[in-house]
Design an enzyme around this catalytic site. Structure first.
Site, short mmCIF file in Angstrom:
data_model
loop_
_atom_site.label_atom_id
_atom_site.label_comp_id
_atom_site.label_asym_id
_atom_site.label_seq_id
_atom_site.Cartn_x
_atom_site.Cartn_y
_atom_site.Cartn_z
N SER A 161 152.60 39.13 -84.76
CA SER A 161 152.35 38.81 -83.63
C SER A 161 152.04 37.25 -83.62
CB SER A 161 150.84 39.58 -83.41
OG SER A 161 150.31 39.36 -82.17
N GLU A 281 155.35 48.34 -78.21
CA GLU A 281 154.70 47.35 -78.75
C GLU A 281 153.03 47.52 -77.73
OE1 GLU A 281 154.50 44.75 -80.54
OE2 GLU A 281 156.72 44.58 -81.07
N HIS A 380 152.22 47.68 -81.46
CA HIS A 380 152.17 46.48 -81.99
C HIS A 380 151.38 46.42 -83.19
CE1 HIS A 380 152.08 42.13 -81.34
NE2 HIS A 380 150.99 42.14 -81.67
#
Length: 472
Positions: A161, A281, A380
Site C-alpha cells: 500500500s 482490493e 487489500h
C-alpha cells in the site's frame, strides 16, 4: 534467530521538525534492543507515538560473516499512519526459514513527513522529509547490515500500500540511487507525486486551520503535536473527496520528477522490480452492506470518491454486466472500484517498465481470505501475511487449510527475488517477466498459473480515461 528491536538510525526529529533527518549521536555503551521504537505521531490507535521515531528492527539468522540477502520492509498506511511493529510484519519466520535478514522501518508520516512549507519561505525540504528518513535508514543498512549477517550489495525494498508507493517514489529520487538493488510493491504505486502548487495549497489550508498566516508558517515547528494533528482533520482543498492528503512532492530538491510519469525512472532501470495487486482490493474498504446493493442503487454508489477517475458509472456497470453476467451488483462494485483506483496504477507502472526494457514480475493475488464479517475474497493487504509467512499472527486473515501452503509459495517468491532479482522457485510454475503486448501475470492461488493480460477487458475499459494518482 537473533532479534534487534528499536535500533536508532536517526536523531530525534522533534528538535528538527520539518527538516531533513540527521544521524544519531554515536553511543559507546551497549544498547538495549528488546522493544520496538516509537511510531511517528499520527491519528488513530497506533501505540507508542513520538517525534523521536527514527527506529528500525532487524531479524537475522546469525551475526556471522555470511552475506545474506537483506529484505527491508516499508510499512503502509497511505503516508499517514502505521509502523514497522505489526505482528503481521514480524520478520522472524521469514528470516529463519529463508536465510535472509529482515528489516522494518519507522519514519515520519502525514504532516510531519510531508507538509510542504517551502513555498512560504521556510523549511524547503519539508514536503519530502519522510522520504529522506527512509533514505537515511537505507544508508544505515548500507553501512551496518554486514555486522548483522546481511549483504549490503543485495538489498531489496518491499512494501504494501503506502509502503509500495514510498518505494516507487524512491525509485525516482536521486539521493536513493544505489541504496537498494531490488524493489517490490504490493498494492502500492506512485505514478505521480504531488505538484508543488497543490502541495502549497494543502499546506495553506492546514495553516489556516492552525490560525497561522503563511508569513508565520515557521511557528508550526513549535506548536504541540496534538494541535498540529487536529488541524489536519480538515477536508482536502484540492480533491473533491476525502481528508487532507500529505505525500511526496515534486519540489525540485529531493524529488525533481514524478515517479512514473511520463516514463519509468531511468535511475532505476537496472533495479529488478515486482509489482503486485489483489483481485478484490476494495473489499477491504467497504462495509458488508455492499453485498445487499441492488442494480438501481449501484450508480449512486460508484462516485468519484470510490472510482477515483472521472467516468460515468452507467457504461461501466453495463460493461461489467456484459463481461460477468453472473456478478451481483455488489460484486460489480468491488471489481470496478478495484480496477479503477488501485490496479490501474499497477498496470501503468508495469507497462512503463516494459517499454523501458526493464520488465517487472507482475502478480495478482486471487487466493481468498476471510474478513471479520465473513465476506471472502482477496482484499487489500491480504498478501502481507503470505509474504512474511505470518499467517498465524494476530490480525491475519489468511486462515484455512491452504493458508500455510500459500505463504510458502509467496514468501519463497519474495525471498528468491531478494536473493537473485527473480521470484522463480520450486514452489511456483515458471514466472515470466511482464512484456508488451502479452502482459504476463502470475495468478497466485491454490493452483498458481501464468496468464497473459488477465482482466484485459477491464484494463481497456479504464484506459479510455486519463489517470492521475489520487491525492496528487
Amino acid at each position: 534467530m537473533l532479534i534487534f528491536k528499536g535500533v536508532r538510525y536517526g536523531a530525534d526529529t522533534g528538535p528538527r521538525r520539518f527538516r531533513p533527518p540527521v544521524r544519531p549521536t554515536p553511543w559507546t555503551r551497549p544498547l538495549d534492543a528488546f522493544a520496538h521504537g516509537a511510531a511517528s505521531p499520527q491519528p488513530g490507535s497506533e501505540p507508542n507515538q513520538s517525534e523521536d521515531c527514527l527506529f528500525l528492527n532487524v531479524w537475522t539468522p546469525g551475526l556471522d560473516d555470511r552475506r545474506r540477502p537483506v529484505m527491508v520492509y516499508v510499512h503502509g498506511g497511505a503516508y499517514a499512519t502505521g509502523s514497522g511493529s505489526s505482528p503481521l510484519t514480524d520478520g522472524a519466520r521469514l528470516a529463519r526459514r529463508r536465510d535472509v535478514v529482515v528489516v522494518t522501518v519507522n519514519h515520519r508520516l502525514n504532516l510531519f513527513g510531508y507538509a510542504s512549507l517551502g513555498r512560504f519561505g521556510v523549511f524547503p525540504d519539508s514536503g519530502n522529509v519522510g522520504q529522506l528518513d527512509l533514505i537515511l535508514a537505507l544508508q544505515w543498512v548500507r553501512d551496518s547490515i554486514a555486522a548483522f549477517g546481511g549483504d549490503p550489495a543485495c538489498v531489496m525494498v518491499f512494501g504494501q500500500s503506502g509502503g509500495g508507493a514510498k518505494i516507487a517514489a524512491l525509485m525516482a529520487t536521486p539521493a536513493a540511487s544505489g541504496l537498494f538493488h531490488r524493489a517490490a510493491t504490493m498494492s502500492g504505486q506512485q505514478v505521480t507525486a504531488s505538484g508543488p502548487i497543490n502541495a502549497m495549497t494543502r499546506a495553506r489550508a492546514w495553516l489556516d486551520a492552525l490560525d497561522l498566516p503563511p508569513e508565520r508558517a515557521d511557528e508550526a515547528a513549535r506548536l504541540p503535536v496534538d494541535r498540529l494533528l487536529k488541524a489536519a482533520e480538515i477536508r482536502d482543498p484540492v480533491l473533491p473527496y476525502g481528508g487532507l492528503y500529505f505525500g511526496p512532492v515534486v519540489d525540485g530538491r529531493t524529488l525533481d520528477r514524478h515517479p512514473f510519469y511520463p516514463d519509468a525512472p531511468a535511475q532505476s532501470a537496472g533495479v529488478p522490480m515486482m509489482i503486485g495487486n489483489t483481485r478484490e482490493e476494495t473489499l477491504a474498504f467497504t462495509g458488508a452492506d455492499v453485498a445487499t446493493l441492488g442494480w438501481d442503487d449501484l450508480p449512486g454508489r460508484m462516485t468519484l470518491a470510490q472510482m477515483r477517475v472521472d467516468i460515468a458509472p452507467e457504461p461501466v456497470i453495463a460493461e461489467y454486466r456484459r463481461l460477468y453476467p453472473d456478478y451481483s451488483p455488489g460484486q460489480v462494485f468491488i471489481a470496478a472500484t478495484t480496477a479503477a483506483r488501485s490496479w490501474r496504477a499497477a498496470i501503468i507502472e508495469a507497462e512503463l517498465r516494459a517499454e523501458q526494457g526493464s520488465p517487472a514480475f507482475v502478480y495478482q493475488l486471487d487466493w481468498p481470505s476471510t474478513l471479520a464479517d465473513g465476506r471472502r475474497g482477496a482484499p487489500h493487504g491480504s498478501d502481507i501475511p503470505l509474504a512474511f509467512d505470518t499467517v498465524a499472527a494476530a490480525g491475519s486473515r489468511a486462515v484455512g487449510p491452504t493458508a500455510q501452503a500459500m505463504a510458502d509459495r509467496i514468501s519463497g517468491a519474495f525471498a528468491a527475488f531478494a536473493a537473485t532479482g527473480d521470484p522463480n522457485h520450486d514452489g511456483l510454475p515458471a514466472w515470466a517477466p511482464y512484456t508488451l503486448p502479452r502482459r504476463q501475470t502470475m495468478l497466485l492461488d491454490n493452483a498458481c498459473r501464468m496468464q497473459d493480460d488477465p482482466r484485459g477487458a477491464e484494463r481497456r475499459l479504464f484506459a479510455r480515461v486519463p489517470y492521475v494518482q489520487p491525492g496528487t
